[in-house]
Design a protein around this motif. Structure first.
Motif, PDB file in Angstrom:
ATOM      1  N   VAL A 154       0.838  -1.201   0.000  1.00 37.94           N
ATOM      2  CA  VAL A 154       0.000   0.000   0.000  1.00 37.94           C
ATOM      3  C   VAL A 154       0.876   1.256   0.000  1.00 37.94           C
ATOM      4  O   VAL A 154       0.513   2.275  -0.597  1.00 37.94           O
ATOM      5  CB  VAL A 154      -0.969  -0.008   1.209  1.00 37.94           C
ATOM      6  N   GLN A 155       2.052   1.181   0.623  1.00 43.85           N
ATOM      7  CA  GLN A 155       2.956   2.333   0.725  1.00 43.85           C
ATOM      8  C   GLN A 155       3.889   2.480  -0.484  1.00 43.85           C
ATOM      9  O   GLN A 155       4.660   3.442  -0.539  1.00 43.85           O
ATOM     10  CB  GLN A 155       3.789   2.232   2.010  1.00 43.85           C
ATOM     11  N   MET A 156       3.834   1.564  -1.438  1.00 42.15           N
ATOM     12  CA  MET A 156       4.652   1.656  -2.664  1.00 42.15           C
ATOM     13  C   MET A 156       3.846   2.425  -3.710  1.00 42.15           C
ATOM     14  O   MET A 156       2.927   1.867  -4.308  1.00 42.15           O
ATOM     15  CB  MET A 156       4.998   0.260  -3.186  1.00 42.15           C
ATOM     16  N   PRO A 157       4.167   3.698  -3.951  1.00 42.16           N
ATOM     17  CA  PRO A 157       3.323   4.532  -4.805  1.00 42.16           C
ATOM     18  C   PRO A 157       3.064   3.941  -6.201  1.00 42.16           C
ATOM     19  O   PRO A 157       1.916   3.935  -6.659  1.00 42.16           O
ATOM     20  CB  PRO A 157       4.085   5.855  -4.904  1.00 42.16           C
ATOM     21  N   ASP A 158       4.093   3.466  -6.879  1.00 40.35           N
ATOM     22  CA  ASP A 158       3.906   2.941  -8.235  1.00 40.35           C
ATOM     23  C   ASP A 158       3.037   1.689  -8.238  1.00 40.35           C
ATOM     24  O   ASP A 158       2.184   1.516  -9.109  1.00 40.35           O
ATOM     25  CB  ASP A 158       5.256   2.641  -8.898  1.00 40.35           C
ATOM     26  N   VAL A 159       3.257   0.818  -7.279  1.00 45.75           N
ATOM     27  CA  VAL A 159       2.493  -0.425  -7.193  1.00 45.75           C
ATOM     28  C   VAL A 159       1.049  -0.125  -6.804  1.00 45.75           C
ATOM     29  O   VAL A 159       0.105  -0.634  -7.419  1.00 45.75           O
ATOM     30  CB  VAL A 159       3.146  -1.418  -6.203  1.00 45.75           C
ATOM     31  N   ALA A 160       0.861   0.717  -5.798  1.00 41.83           N
ATOM     32  CA  ALA A 160      -0.490   1.076  -5.359  1.00 41.83           C
ATOM     33  C   ALA A 160      -1.267   1.738  -6.488  1.00 41.83           C
ATOM     34  O   ALA A 160      -2.451   1.443  -6.696  1.00 41.83           O
ATOM     35  CB  ALA A 160      -0.423   1.981  -4.132  1.00 41.83           C
ATOM     36  N   THR A 161      -0.610   2.601  -7.241  1.00 39.17           N
ATOM     37  CA  THR A 161      -1.274   3.269  -8.370  1.00 39.17           C
ATOM     38  C   THR A 161      -1.655   2.262  -9.447  1.00 39.17           C
ATOM     39  O   THR A 161      -2.767   2.316  -9.987  1.00 39.17           O
ATOM     40  CB  THR A 161      -0.364   4.369  -8.956  1.00 39.17           C
ATOM     41  N   ALA A 162      -0.770   1.333  -9.762  1.00 35.18           N
ATOM     42  CA  ALA A 162      -1.076   0.313 -10.774  1.00 35.18           C
ATOM     43  C   ALA A 162      -2.257  -0.551 -10.334  1.00 35.18           C
ATOM     44  O   ALA A 162      -3.153  -0.854 -11.131  1.00 35.18           O
ATOM     45  CB  ALA A 162       0.151  -0.553 -11.048  1.00 35.18           C
ATOM     46  N   LEU A 163      -2.267  -0.932  -9.073  1.00 32.31           N
ATOM     47  CA  LEU A 163      -3.355  -1.766  -8.561  1.00 32.31           C
ATOM     48  C   LEU A 163      -4.684  -1.017  -8.568  1.00 32.31           C
ATOM     49  O   LEU A 163      -5.707  -1.555  -9.014  1.00 32.31           O
ATOM     50  CB  LEU A 163      -3.027  -2.267  -7.154  1.00 32.31           C
ATOM     51  N   THR A 164      -4.693   0.213  -8.070  1.00 32.80           N
ATOM     52  CA  THR A 164      -5.951   0.970  -8.024  1.00 32.80           C
ATOM     53  C   THR A 164      -6.438   1.313  -9.431  1.00 32.80           C
ATOM     54  O   THR A 164      -7.649   1.298  -9.683  1.00 32.80           O
ATOM     55  CB  THR A 164      -5.837   2.237  -7.164  1.00 32.80           C
ATOM     56  N   SER A 165      -5.528   1.589 -10.327  1.00 35.95           N
ATOM     57  CA  SER A 165      -5.914   1.875 -11.709  1.00 35.95           C
ATOM     58  C   SER A 165      -6.521   0.631 -12.367  1.00 35.95           C
ATOM     59  O   SER A 165      -7.553   0.712 -13.043  1.00 35.95           O
ATOM     60  CB  SER A 165      -4.692   2.354 -12.496  1.00 35.95           C
ATOM     61  N   GLY A 166      -5.881  -0.514 -12.160  1.00 36.25           N
ATOM     62  CA  GLY A 166      -6.406  -1.769 -12.704  1.00 36.25           C
ATOM     63  C   GLY A 166      -7.768  -2.084 -12.123  1.00 36.25           C
ATOM     64  O   GLY A 166      -8.692  -2.497 -12.842  1.00 36.25           O
ATOM     65  N   LEU A 167      -7.940  -1.871 -10.827  1.00 36.81           N
ATOM     66  CA  LEU A 167      -9.217  -2.128 -10.173  1.00 36.81           C
ATOM     67  C   LEU A 167     -10.303  -1.194 -10.707  1.00 36.81           C
ATOM     68  O   LEU A 167     -11.430  -1.619 -10.965  1.00 36.81           O
ATOM     69  CB  LEU A 167      -9.089  -1.994  -8.657  1.00 36.81           C
ATOM     70  N   ALA A 168      -9.971   0.081 -10.891  1.00 43.58           N
ATOM     71  CA  ALA A 168     -10.946   1.041 -11.423  1.00 43.58           C
ATOM     72  C   ALA A 168     -11.367   0.641 -12.838  1.00 43.58           C
ATOM     73  O   ALA A 168     -12.564   0.665 -13.164  1.00 43.58           O
ATOM     74  CB  ALA A 168     -10.355   2.450 -11.416  1.00 43.58           C
ATOM     75  N   THR A 169     -10.411   0.247 -13.648  1.00 47.85           N
ATOM     76  CA  THR A 169     -10.714  -0.202 -15.012  1.00 47.85           C
ATOM     77  C   THR A 169     -11.600  -1.443 -14.975  1.00 47.85           C
ATOM     78  O   THR A 169     -12.546  -1.570 -15.757  1.00 47.85           O
ATOM     79  CB  THR A 169      -9.413  -0.486 -15.782  1.00 47.85           C
ATOM     80  N   PHE A 170     -11.298  -2.355 -14.065  1.00 44.03           N
ATOM     81  CA  PHE A 170     -12.081  -3.581 -13.916  1.00 44.03           C
ATOM     82  C   PHE A 170     -13.529  -3.256 -13.535  1.00 44.03           C
ATOM     83  O   PHE A 170     -14.477  -3.761 -14.149  1.00 44.03           O
ATOM     84  CB  PHE A 170     -11.421  -4.470 -12.861  1.00 44.03           C
ATOM     85  N   CYS A 171     -13.700  -2.397 -12.551  1.00 40.41           N
ATOM     86  CA  CYS A 171     -15.045  -2.035 -12.109  1.00 40.41           C
ATOM     87  C   CYS A 171     -15.825  -1.312 -13.201  1.00 40.41           C
ATOM     88  O   CYS A 171     -17.023  -1.564 -13.394  1.00 40.41           O
ATOM     89  CB  CYS A 171     -14.977  -1.190 -10.837  1.00 40.41           C
ATOM     90  N   GLU A 172     -15.155  -0.424 -13.946  1.00 40.53           N
ATOM     91  CA  GLU A 172     -15.806   0.256 -15.066  1.00 40.53           C
ATOM     92  C   GLU A 172     -16.263  -0.755 -16.119  1.00 40.53           C
ATOM     93  O   GLU A 172     -17.364  -0.635 -16.665  1.00 40.53           O
ATOM     94  CB  GLU A 172     -14.857   1.276 -15.694  1.00 40.53           C
TER      95      GLU A 172
END
Length: 178
Positions: A154-172
């Motif tokens: 959660v504290q790794m900015p690049d990893v957290a951003t990739a995960l949240t972006s992928g999740l947002a795309t998935f939900c959309e």
């Protein structure tokens, strides 16, 4: 409004699994409108055998129910000997003949860019099973040779951003498929 429920499978039984930590991190990073249910007991599934498929088994019934109740499936798994882990393949085999998997949106998380053999095999398996792979939601994050906890991820900015972006795309994608 009810949160969207997503079901997650980890293809590793290791207590300190990077894939499990990544799925736990994704649970933390998910917005309040998304609930991620991680099956922590995939190792309790009996070995798949079509001869006993008709019999009731609590672990099999649980995983089928969790998938049926979810709007989508997230899978994170390591690669073993250039392939899908046995425990994950076993779980998928239990789901292959039921209606729960058909047209279910799927997001894959890969925690090692070098683990592309398993990802290719997993793509083949889930599409053969009639799952709806959401390519734009699939994420590869560079965690190989590290042993981070979910909090570390959660504290790794690049990893957290990739995960949240992928999740947002998935939900959309799930919303657009409805």
């Amino acid at each position: 409004m009810q949160p969207m429920t997503l079901f997650a499978l980890c293809g590793s039984l290791r207590q300190t699994s990077i894939n499990k930590a990544t799925l736990h991190a994704l649970q933390t990073l998910a917005p309040a409108s998304v609930r991620i249910v991680l099956d922590e007991d995939i190792g309790l599934l009996p070995l798949f055998n079509p001869d006993i498929e008709h019999l009731s088994h609590p672990a099999v019934e649980r995983i089928k129910r969790q998938l049926a109740e979810a709007s989508g499936l997230i899978i994170a798994s390591p690669e073993y000997a250039h392939g899908i882990t046995g425990v994950l393949k076993n779980a998928l085999d239990w789901l292959v003949s039921g209606p729960e998997f058909v047209d279910k949106p799927i997001m894959l998380i890969n925690t090692s860019a070098r683990a592309y053999h398993a990802q290719q095999a997993l793509r083949e398996v889930v599409t053969t099973m009639s799952g709806k792979l959401i390519d734009d939601a699939c994420v590869t994050v560079p965690l190989l040779s590290k042993t981070p906890t979910a909090d570390d991820i959660v504290q790794m900015p690049d990893v957290a951003t990739a995960l949240t972006s992928g999740l947002a795309t998935f939900c959309e994608a799930i919303h657009s498929l409805r």
